[in-house]
Design an enzyme around this catalytic site. Structure first.
Site, PDB file in Angstrom:
ATOM      1  N   HIS A   1      -1.455   3.260   4.432  1.00 29.15           N
ATOM      2  CA  HIS A   1      -0.515   3.606   3.367  1.00 29.15           C
ATOM      3  C   HIS A   1      -0.954   4.874   2.635  1.00 29.15           C
ATOM      4  O   HIS A   1      -0.153   5.781   2.387  1.00 29.15           O
ATOM      5  CB  HIS A   1      -0.414   2.434   2.397  1.00 29.15           C
ATOM      6  CG  HIS A   1       0.338   2.729   1.144  1.00 29.15           C
ATOM      7  ND1 HIS A   1       1.693   2.500   1.003  1.00 29.15           N
ATOM      8  CD2 HIS A   1      -0.070   3.242  -0.047  1.00 29.15           C
ATOM      9  CE1 HIS A   1       2.078   2.854  -0.207  1.00 29.15           C
ATOM     10  NE2 HIS A   1       1.026   3.314  -0.865  1.00 29.15           N
ATOM     11  N   GLU A   2      -2.235   4.946   2.276  1.00 24.32           N
ATOM     12  CA  GLU A   2      -2.728   6.115   1.546  1.00 24.32           C
ATOM     13  C   GLU A   2      -2.642   7.380   2.391  1.00 24.32           C
ATOM     14  O   GLU A   2      -2.341   8.459   1.879  1.00 24.32           O
ATOM     15  CB  GLU A   2      -4.160   5.887   1.072  1.00 24.32           C
ATOM     16  CG  GLU A   2      -4.345   4.721   0.111  1.00 24.32           C
ATOM     17  CD  GLU A   2      -3.363   4.711  -1.048  1.00 24.32           C
ATOM     18  OE1 GLU A   2      -2.869   5.785  -1.447  1.00 24.32           O
ATOM     19  OE2 GLU A   2      -3.068   3.615  -1.558  1.00 24.32           O
TER      20      GLU A   2
ATOM     21  N   HIS B   1       0.706   8.830   2.004  1.00 26.67           N
ATOM     22  CA  HIS B   1       0.818   9.746   0.870  1.00 26.67           C
ATOM     23  C   HIS B   1       0.257  11.111   1.256  1.00 26.67           C
ATOM     24  O   HIS B   1       0.852  12.151   0.970  1.00 26.67           O
ATOM     25  CB  HIS B   1       0.048   9.208  -0.331  1.00 26.67           C
ATOM     26  CG  HIS B   1       0.697   8.047  -1.009  1.00 26.67           C
ATOM     27  ND1 HIS B   1       2.050   7.998  -1.278  1.00 26.67           N
ATOM     28  CD2 HIS B   1       0.170   6.889  -1.498  1.00 26.67           C
ATOM     29  CE1 HIS B   1       2.335   6.860  -1.896  1.00 26.67           C
ATOM     30  NE2 HIS B   1       1.213   6.169  -2.033  1.00 26.67           N
TER      31      HIS B   1
ATOM     32  N   HIS C   1       6.415   6.847  -2.496  1.00 31.84           N
ATOM     33  CA  HIS C   1       6.780   5.449  -2.278  1.00 31.84           C
ATOM     34  C   HIS C   1       8.255   5.379  -1.892  1.00 31.84           C
ATOM     35  O   HIS C   1       9.077   6.138  -2.395  1.00 31.84           O
ATOM     36  CB  HIS C   1       6.527   4.641  -3.549  1.00 31.84           C
ATOM     37  CG  HIS C   1       5.079   4.559  -3.903  1.00 31.84           C
ATOM     38  ND1 HIS C   1       4.593   4.910  -5.137  1.00 31.84           N
ATOM     39  CD2 HIS C   1       4.001   4.188  -3.171  1.00 31.84           C
ATOM     40  CE1 HIS C   1       3.278   4.744  -5.155  1.00 31.84           C
ATOM     41  NE2 HIS C   1       2.896   4.307  -3.975  1.00 31.84           N
TER      42      HIS C   1
END
Length: 287
Positions: free
Chosen positions: A146-147, A150, A156
């Protein structure tokens, strides 16, 4: 937790990375995005628009999909293996290519700072931090994936301008201070590449993220039966969006070239919109 960086406001946030103090002068936005004060103001300035999917424009993406990386001195072998598994997850499903840094100026650095968070998108300056927890309490693999989302340019998913068509937000169930984690872009930074809202995205919050009581629902999908907040791996939508974003060809290579300000002005985007000071923006740190 998904939302691509739209490419219009990252420049100011790039200046903040001090060599020995990676998060100095950066502010935490939406729990896991780090941004400079200027970037935060710009991000917050574009939250009420209509563009679909939270994806950044080309200017804030890594040229040719190549992302150099290093490890800070405090990262142990287990942390290195965790980061490598997350990078391999992205590389095996997209045309992105992570490789150990040689002399590249811009790169990401994995570190332990006790949190799971990362800078959003390509800033073009200095090192960009990706924190993967701590040696005693590392982030789960899904959170590191997930990071990295980014880091490559995703906000998000619930930051999309059209999110109110897909989820209901219950502010009464939010803990104090969590409101900033549920801001949406107004279309200034976001370019959806024509993709639909993705409940299954690894970049989407769960129903309970930021709640003020056990099992209190903060974000409820409008579509019956839809599940949000999975951290098992990239969804089909995540993969499709990434390959569109980075212009992946049939050979599995990225054809994304560096974009300067003049080219970016000619390349899509809504020239009638201005950044929403209260909205998300490139270069911020997100969790």
């Amino acid at each position: 937790m998904k939302g691509f960086i739209f490419a219009g406001v990252l420049v100011s946030a790039l200046i903040c990375l001090a060599e020995g103090k990676p998060f100095d002068n950066l502010e935490l936005v939406e729990d896991d995005m780090l941004m400079t004060k200027e970037q935060k103001e710009a991000y917050l300035a574009h939250q009420n628009g209509r563009v679909r999917r939270a994806a950044l424009r080309d200017r804030y993406l890594w040229p040719q999909g190549k992302i150099p990386y290093t490890f800070s001195d405090d990262i142990d072998q287990a942390g290195r293996e965790l980061a490598e598994r997350a990078m391999n997850h992205w590389m095996s499903r997209t045309c992105l290519r992570f490789s150990p840094r040689r002399r590249e100026h811009a790169y990401i650095e994995f570190q332990y700072d006790g949190r799971c968070r990362a800078r959003v998108g390509y800033t073009g300056e200095a090192r960009q931090k990706v924190s993967i927890g701590s040696a005693l309490d590392p982030c789960p693999l899904g959170s590191v994936i997930h990071e990295l989302g980014h880091g490559i340019g995703f906000f998000h998913e619930h930051s999309r301008p059209d999110r109110d068509e897909y989820v209901n937000i219950n502010v009464n169930n939010m803990r104090e201070g969590a409101e900033s984690n549920f801001r949406k872009d107004n279309g200034y930074f976001v370019d959806s590449r024509g993709q639909d809202y993705d409940y299954g995205s690894i970049m989407h919050y769960s129903k309970y993220q930021g709640n003020n009581a056990f099992n209190a629902v903060v974000m409820e999908p409008i579509q019956r039966g839809a599940e949000i907040g999975q951290r098992d791996g990239l969804s089909a939508g995540d993969i499709r969006q990434t390959n569109l974003m980075y212009k992946c060809n049939a050979q599995g290579d990225s054809e994304l070239q560096p974009v300067n300000d003049e080219d970016e002005d000619k390349d899509g985007g809504d020239s009638k919109k201005k950044p929403d000071p209260k909205g998300p923006k490139p270069g911020e740190i997100e969790e």
